[in-house]
Design an enzyme around this catalytic site. Sequence first.
Site, PDB file in Angstrom:
ATOM      1  N   ASP A 105      33.636  20.127  75.247  1.00  0.00           N
ATOM      2  CA  ASP A 105      34.735  19.179  75.038  1.00  0.00           C
ATOM      3  C   ASP A 105      35.669  19.171  76.245  1.00  0.00           C
ATOM      4  O   ASP A 105      35.740  20.155  76.998  1.00  0.00           O
ATOM      5  CB  ASP A 105      35.564  19.565  73.809  1.00  0.00           C
ATOM      6  CG  ASP A 105      34.777  19.442  72.527  1.00  0.00           C
ATOM      7  OD1 ASP A 105      33.768  18.716  72.508  1.00  0.00           O
ATOM      8  OD2 ASP A 105      35.182  20.092  71.539  1.00  0.00           O
TER       9      ASP A 105
HETATM   10  N1  URA Z   1      32.179  23.454  69.790  1.00  0.00           N
HETATM   11  C1  URA Z   1      33.300  22.751  69.944  1.00  0.00           C
HETATM   12  O1  URA Z   1      34.029  22.506  68.980  1.00  0.00           O
HETATM   13  N2  URA Z   1      33.632  22.335  71.190  1.00  0.00           N
HETATM   14  C2  URA Z   1      32.889  22.581  72.273  1.00  0.00           C
HETATM   15  O2  URA Z   1      33.239  22.182  73.385  1.00  0.00           O
HETATM   16  C3  URA Z   1      31.712  23.327  72.101  1.00  0.00           C
HETATM   17  C4  URA Z   1      31.368  23.744  70.847  1.00  0.00           C
END
Ligand code: URA
Length: 244
Positions: A105
């Site tokens: 993310d």
């Molecule tokens: N899970 C999440 O919530 N965000 C990420 O970036 C990776 C795994």
Amino acid sequence: MIVRLNRYLSMCGVTSRRKADKLIEEGRVKVNGEVVRDLGVKIDPEVDRVEVDGKEVKPPRKIYIILNKPCCYLTQLGKSQSGKKTIEELIKDVPERVFPVGRLDYNTEGLLLLTNDGELANRVLHPRYKLPKVYLALVKGKVSKNTLRKMKHGAELEDGFAKPDDVRIVRYEGDNTLLEIVFHEGRKHIVKRFLASFGHPVIKLKRIALGTLKLGKLPPGKWRELSQRELRQLFSAVGLKYSS
Ligand code: URA
């Protein structure tokens, strides 16, 4: 592996497949010394010598890197529509074009694998190989022993059941908790959604390992190539044999 000539030219980074057809029609492409104008021609890269305008073309060398993605970078190449920074600017000095294997993310930090090896990338992402992804998650509130036990049993999320391979409390930080949590599946926002479902929203998330790869002391925003040893271990974890 037998491939169509236009595909081979695009694999080698010469141009797109459509433009490769144009090069072929224009008589600028030779296979084993002979000009080829037939668009359907297939070649074997192991034995055939391909030239464009008299220069031999070869596939780029396979390259495997890990990047310590800092917060506030999109896991995408090229410019973003939103004007947000993308990882592209962190990997400008990588000698070959690479693409990210999976994504983190915008505000997640940590280990991101990038490569131009499509087969390895597909396997790393394939659920069959169950590669564990280890995260450090700073969550709001104090996670009780009881909640931790429930987390270990999994939770129903809007897109189905989710169960971590492991979860443990690293330490309490004031009113918050630092957890280490391991998932092998890669559903979108899985860690954040899972932990929020227990009333502990994520404040900060960092991936510290992917399969056999460890982030180690790589500084944020920096990348490095994988060592031969890391490559051997990673290939073996996804059922492939690494040959340098
Ligand atoms: N899970 C999440 O919530 N965000 C990420 O970036 C990776 C795994």
